[in-house]
Design a protein around this motif. Structure first.
Motif, mmCIF file in Angstrom:
data_model
loop_
_atom_site.group_PDB
_atom_site.id
_atom_site.type_symbol
_atom_site.label_atom_id
_atom_site.label_comp_id
_atom_site.label_asym_id
_atom_site.label_seq_id
_atom_site.Cartn_x
_atom_site.Cartn_y
_atom_site.Cartn_z
ATOM 1 N N ARG A 241 0.828 -1.207 0.000
ATOM 2 C CA ARG A 241 0.000 0.000 0.000
ATOM 3 C C ARG A 241 0.864 1.261 0.000
ATOM 4 N NH1 ARG A 241 -2.775 -3.961 2.552
ATOM 5 N NH2 ARG A 241 -5.040 -4.078 2.177
ATOM 6 N N ALA A 242 1.856 1.295 0.856
ATOM 7 C CA ALA A 242 2.759 2.452 0.908
ATOM 8 C C ALA A 242 3.779 2.445 -0.221
ATOM 9 C CB ALA A 242 3.487 2.478 2.248
ATOM 10 N N LEU A 243 3.930 1.299 -0.876
ATOM 11 C CA LEU A 243 4.914 1.124 -1.950
ATOM 12 C C LEU A 243 6.320 1.493 -1.482
ATOM 13 C CD1 LEU A 243 2.867 2.414 -5.027
ATOM 14 C CD2 LEU A 243 3.199 0.062 -4.269
ATOM 15 N N ASP A 244 6.652 0.927 -0.307
ATOM 16 C CA ASP A 244 7.976 1.142 0.260
ATOM 17 C C ASP A 244 8.260 -0.003 1.236
ATOM 18 O OD1 ASP A 244 10.410 2.292 0.783
ATOM 19 O OD2 ASP A 244 9.592 4.168 1.590
ATOM 20 N N TRP A 245 9.499 -0.077 1.695
ATOM 21 C CA TRP A 245 9.848 -1.101 2.673
ATOM 22 C C TRP A 245 9.069 -0.880 3.964
ATOM 23 C CZ3 TRP A 245 11.774 -4.711 0.045
ATOM 24 C CH2 TRP A 245 12.763 -4.514 -0.925
ATOM 25 N N SER A 246 8.632 -1.941 4.582
ATOM 26 C CA SER A 246 7.905 -1.872 5.848
ATOM 27 C C SER A 246 8.907 -1.841 7.004
ATOM 28 C CB SER A 246 6.975 -3.076 6.009
ATOM 29 O OG SER A 246 6.459 -3.128 7.330
ATOM 30 N N GLN A 247 9.022 -0.676 7.634
ATOM 31 C CA GLN A 247 9.962 -0.560 8.747
ATOM 32 C C GLN A 247 9.524 -1.412 9.930
ATOM 33 O OE1 GLN A 247 12.881 0.813 8.295
ATOM 34 N NE2 GLN A 247 12.190 1.287 6.211
ATOM 35 N N GLU A 248 8.209 -1.592 10.112
ATOM 36 C CA GLU A 248 7.709 -2.420 11.195
ATOM 37 C C GLU A 248 8.172 -3.871 11.037
ATOM 38 O OE1 GLU A 248 3.512 -3.447 13.519
ATOM 39 O OE2 GLU A 248 3.473 -2.434 11.569
ATOM 40 N N ILE A 249 8.126 -4.380 9.806
ATOM 41 C CA ILE A 249 8.560 -5.762 9.567
ATOM 42 C C ILE A 249 10.062 -5.882 9.733
ATOM 43 C CG2 ILE A 249 8.775 -7.556 7.804
ATOM 44 C CD1 ILE A 249 6.040 -6.730 6.757
ATOM 45 N N PHE A 250 10.814 -4.916 9.228
ATOM 46 C CA PHE A 250 12.270 -4.975 9.373
ATOM 47 C C PHE A 250 12.693 -4.913 10.836
ATOM 48 C CE2 PHE A 250 12.709 -3.862 4.786
ATOM 49 C CZ PHE A 250 13.626 -4.840 4.452
ATOM 50 N N ARG A 251 11.994 -4.088 11.633
ATOM 51 C CA ARG A 251 12.328 -4.028 13.063
ATOM 52 C C ARG A 251 12.057 -5.367 13.730
ATOM 53 N NH1 ARG A 251 10.092 1.226 12.684
ATOM 54 N NH2 ARG A 251 8.054 0.429 13.336
ATOM 55 N N ALA A 252 10.926 -5.987 13.391
ATOM 56 C CA ALA A 252 10.591 -7.285 13.977
ATOM 57 C C ALA A 252 11.612 -8.351 13.573
ATOM 58 C CB ALA A 252 9.179 -7.703 13.546
ATOM 59 N N ALA A 253 12.149 -8.229 12.364
ATOM 60 C CA ALA A 253 13.123 -9.206 11.872
ATOM 61 C C ALA A 253 14.543 -8.912 12.349
ATOM 62 C CB ALA A 253 13.096 -9.232 10.344
ATOM 63 N N GLY A 254 14.767 -7.714 12.862
ATOM 64 C CA GLY A 254 16.114 -7.349 13.290
ATOM 65 C C GLY A 254 17.056 -7.101 12.134
ATOM 66 N N ILE A 255 16.524 -6.570 11.040
ATOM 67 C CA ILE A 255 17.304 -6.326 9.820
ATOM 68 C C ILE A 255 17.224 -4.840 9.470
ATOM 69 C CG2 ILE A 255 17.570 -6.890 7.371
ATOM 70 C CD1 ILE A 255 18.108 -9.278 9.165
ATOM 71 N N ASP A 256 18.305 -4.272 8.991
ATOM 72 C CA ASP A 256 18.361 -2.871 8.563
ATOM 73 C C ASP A 256 17.859 -2.758 7.128
ATOM 74 O OD1 ASP A 256 18.938 -0.247 7.951
ATOM 75 O OD2 ASP A 256 21.127 -0.485 8.082
ATOM 76 N N SER A 257 16.755 -2.043 6.935
ATOM 77 C CA SER A 257 16.197 -1.891 5.586
ATOM 78 C C SER A 257 17.127 -1.115 4.666
ATOM 79 C CB SER A 257 14.841 -1.188 5.643
ATOM 80 O OG SER A 257 14.986 0.158 6.091
ATOM 81 N N GLY A 258 18.047 -0.347 5.252
ATOM 82 C CA GLY A 258 18.977 0.433 4.441
ATOM 83 C C GLY A 258 19.946 -0.414 3.634
ATOM 84 N N LEU A 259 20.024 -1.711 3.956
ATOM 85 C CA LEU A 259 20.872 -2.599 3.174
ATOM 86 C C LEU A 259 20.256 -2.922 1.815
ATOM 87 C CD1 LEU A 259 21.832 -5.105 6.034
ATOM 88 C CD2 LEU A 259 23.338 -3.397 4.993
ATOM 89 N N PHE A 260 18.945 -2.712 1.682
ATOM 90 C CA PHE A 260 18.235 -3.042 0.451
ATOM 91 C C PHE A 260 18.219 -1.857 -0.514
ATOM 92 C CE2 PHE A 260 16.876 -6.400 3.158
ATOM 93 C CZ PHE A 260 16.434 -7.433 2.350
ATOM 94 N N SER A 261 17.923 -2.151 -1.773
ATOM 95 C CA SER A 261 17.841 -1.116 -2.804
ATOM 96 C C SER A 261 16.567 -0.288 -2.652
ATOM 97 C CB SER A 261 17.866 -1.762 -4.191
ATOM 98 O OG SER A 261 19.040 -2.518 -4.378
ATOM 99 N N LYS A 262 16.545 0.846 -3.300
ATOM 100 C CA LYS A 262 15.377 1.728 -3.270
ATOM 101 C C LYS A 262 14.271 1.167 -4.159
ATOM 102 C CE LYS A 262 13.834 6.365 -4.560
ATOM 103 N NZ LYS A 262 14.229 7.670 -5.176
ATOM 104 N N PRO A 263 13.050 0.985 -3.620
ATOM 105 C CA PRO A 263 11.941 0.523 -4.473
ATOM 106 C C PRO A 263 11.481 1.625 -5.422
ATOM 107 C CG PRO A 263 11.522 0.067 -2.133
ATOM 108 C CD PRO A 263 12.665 1.030 -2.202
ATOM 109 N N VAL A 264 11.247 1.243 -6.679
ATOM 110 C CA VAL A 264 10.818 2.192 -7.714
ATOM 111 C C VAL A 264 9.745 1.535 -8.575
ATOM 112 C CG1 VAL A 264 13.043 3.380 -7.803
ATOM 113 C CG2 VAL A 264 12.610 1.441 -9.334
ATOM 114 N N PRO A 265 8.927 2.331 -9.268
ATOM 115 C CA PRO A 265 7.949 1.746 -10.192
ATOM 116 C C PRO A 265 8.638 0.936 -11.286
ATOM 117 C CG PRO A 265 7.463 4.065 -9.776
ATOM 118 C CD PRO A 265 8.813 3.798 -9.182
#
Length: 495
Positions: free
Chosen positions: A180-204
């Motif tokens: 829905r937000a068309l972006d990484w879910s920070q809530e899921i990354f926090r629960a997983a203990g993973i830094d979302s900044g390691l991933f690429s930028k989502p784009v159309p």
């Protein structure tokens, strides 16, 4: 001027080249080794990169006027790069069982329904995030060296351009993307203990990643102004390459896997869609989504039959200088065989998602011939897809017309059978390269060759034949389909 589509699969990669009028020009392919040991299914990112470099160099040597290349890839598997951009470990394939415990842990923290609502996928160990959690827990030294996490599409884009971007549809395969937000879910990354900044930028899908790096252009013999475009996840690429943009349309691709990809508007409210393993994937048309209904053995089942049970027919076809497929189809009767084939020869896809499922052949008699059994294989795959379409209809997804691509689209017998069993018009594009076409279309739009995808489709797509359902044949198949619907439940307890 030429346009290319780079399709990165789990066992090989290919580049298909077209001119700006949509005419097919060239195709080049390289495979790479895959390791499948007990409990470990892996591919080396370095081998994928090497294969991609080879096909790009080959395509560039034949067509030095390449303007743009769209890139699609299989999902889930990750290239985990260190500070020198070298992979720190092999990439786990979606079939690798590792990550199951971590998936359960994530589900316990956030809840199954919440994960589904955010990501559009039912929690499963096949996705990237649980596997990354496994690496963090069981290979901490390797995890500590990770500086970038890329799926194969954005890995190749990054290596070629230096840009880190991943299209929305592929990002969905991580189980960490908010549809829905068309972006990484920070809530899921926090629960997983993973830094979302390691991933690429989502784009159309279809966003330009820019021109190829000068040193890469020189090394591979490619034009210095070559544009690279992250296209779309491989199954969605086939929908683009078949011109399926309206909400009542779907593409049916019969390759190794049989997959129907329907387009629909809005996110379904019916939660049952996740019970069947269907994903909700953002599509190239804003506000639209696709899902994947698939069985692992489409063309693979037909090939298995030919290679193992039609050896005499293969020999005769070779002697007569013709196709064994044509020979078998000529001997078929245009009517239901009465044989029920459960096509779970490699486990089941949707709606069961049962890796332990087994295939079955029921109803054989001494009166049946090799051609009958060959036709029954086609029937079984098509019955399975009918079952999938019925499940999707429960969530409001009801395609009214199919476009057919892949190797199976060349079979008039199978296309007519699909029209009759599914009770839908089937339009054959006569193309085995729908995914590559979709990538080239998106590349052409990004490069300004086409105004939009509608114009790209009008130029690059050519309809071949239309098969309409025959009411009397649909009725004849209904008797057997009603029996088929109960086949999995009957067979599964026995195997």
């Amino acid at each position: 001027m030429a346009l290319g589509g780079l399709d990165i699969g789990s066992t090989g990669c290919k580049v298909t080249v077209y001119d700006e009028e949509g005419n097919y020009l060239y195709r080049t392919y390289r495979d790479y080794p895959v390791s499948r040991k007990t409990g470990e299914h892996e591919v080396m990112a370095e081998d994928i990169w090497k294969g991609v470099c080879e096909v790009l160099a080959d395509a560039g040597s034949h067509y030095p006027d390449l303007k743009a290349i769209g890139v699609s890839s299989f999902g889930e598997s990750m290239a985990l790069l260190d500070e020198e951009d070298c992979p720190v470990r092999p990439a786990m394939l979606y079939t690798d069982p590792r990550g199951a415990e971590e998936c359960r842990e994530l589900e316990a923290i956030l809840g199954k329904e919440k994960l589904e609502r955010i990501t559009g996928v039912a929690p499963h160990s096949m996705y990237s995030l649980p596997k990354l959690m496994w690496v963090k827990k069981h290979r901490p030294e390797q995890f500590g060296r990770i500086r970038k996490i890329l799926l194969m599409e954005d890995y190749i884009i990054y290596m070629l351009t230096g840009s880190r971007m991943i299209d929305y549809s592929l990002a969905t395969r991580t189980m960490a993307f908010d549809i829905r937000a068309l972006d990484w879910s920070q809530e899921i990354f926090r629960a997983a203990g993973i830094d979302s900044g390691l991933f690429s930028k989502p784009v159309p899908s279809g966003t330009s990643a820019g021109q190829i790096l000068p040193e890469m252009a020189e090394s591979l013999g490619l034009p210095r102004d070559l544009l690279l475009v992250p296209a779309v996840h491989d199954q969605a690429a086939a929908a683009v390459g078949s011109g399926v943009f309206k909400a009542d349309r779907a593409v049916d691709v019969t390759g190794t896997v049989e997959c129907i990809t329907p387009v629909f508007e809005g996110i379904p409210e019916d939660r049952r869609i996740y019970d069947g393993g269907y994903a909700i994937v953002p599509y190239v048309v804003p506000g639209s989504y696709v899902t994947y209904a698939f069985t692992f053995t489409g063309g693979a089942l037909v090939a298995w039959f030919i290679n193992n049970l039609a050896k005499e027919e293969k020999k005769r076809a070779r002697e007569e200088g013709r196709s064994v497929y044509d020979l078998l189809e000529e001997e078929m009767k245009d009517e239901p065989t009465g044989i029920l084939v459960l096509p779970h020869f490699a486990g089941s896809g949707t709606p069961y998602m049962d890796g332990g499922a087994k295939g079955a052949v029921v109803g054989l008699t001494l009166d049946h011939s090799a051609s009958d059994l060959y036709r029954a294989m086609m029937e079984g795959v098509t019955y399975e897809m009918r079952l999938n379409l019925e499940r999707l209809a429960e969530s409001g997804i009801r395609p009214q017309k199919l476009r057919a691509a892949g190797g199976g689209a060349a079979s008039a017998v199978w296309m007519q059978m699909k029209a009759d069993i599914l009770n839908l018009p089937v339009v054959s594009l006569g193309s085995a390269e729908a995914g590559a076409t979709g990538c080239a279309m998106l590349a052409g739009v990004a490069a300004g060759v086409f105004r939009d995808l509608k114009e790209a489709a009008s130029v690059m797509l050519k309809e071949k034949d239309t098969y309409l359902p025959r009411p009397e044949m649909h009725e004849a198949y209904e008797t057997y389909y009603e029996k088929y619907r109960r086949l999995y439940e009957a067979v599964r307890p026995l195997v």
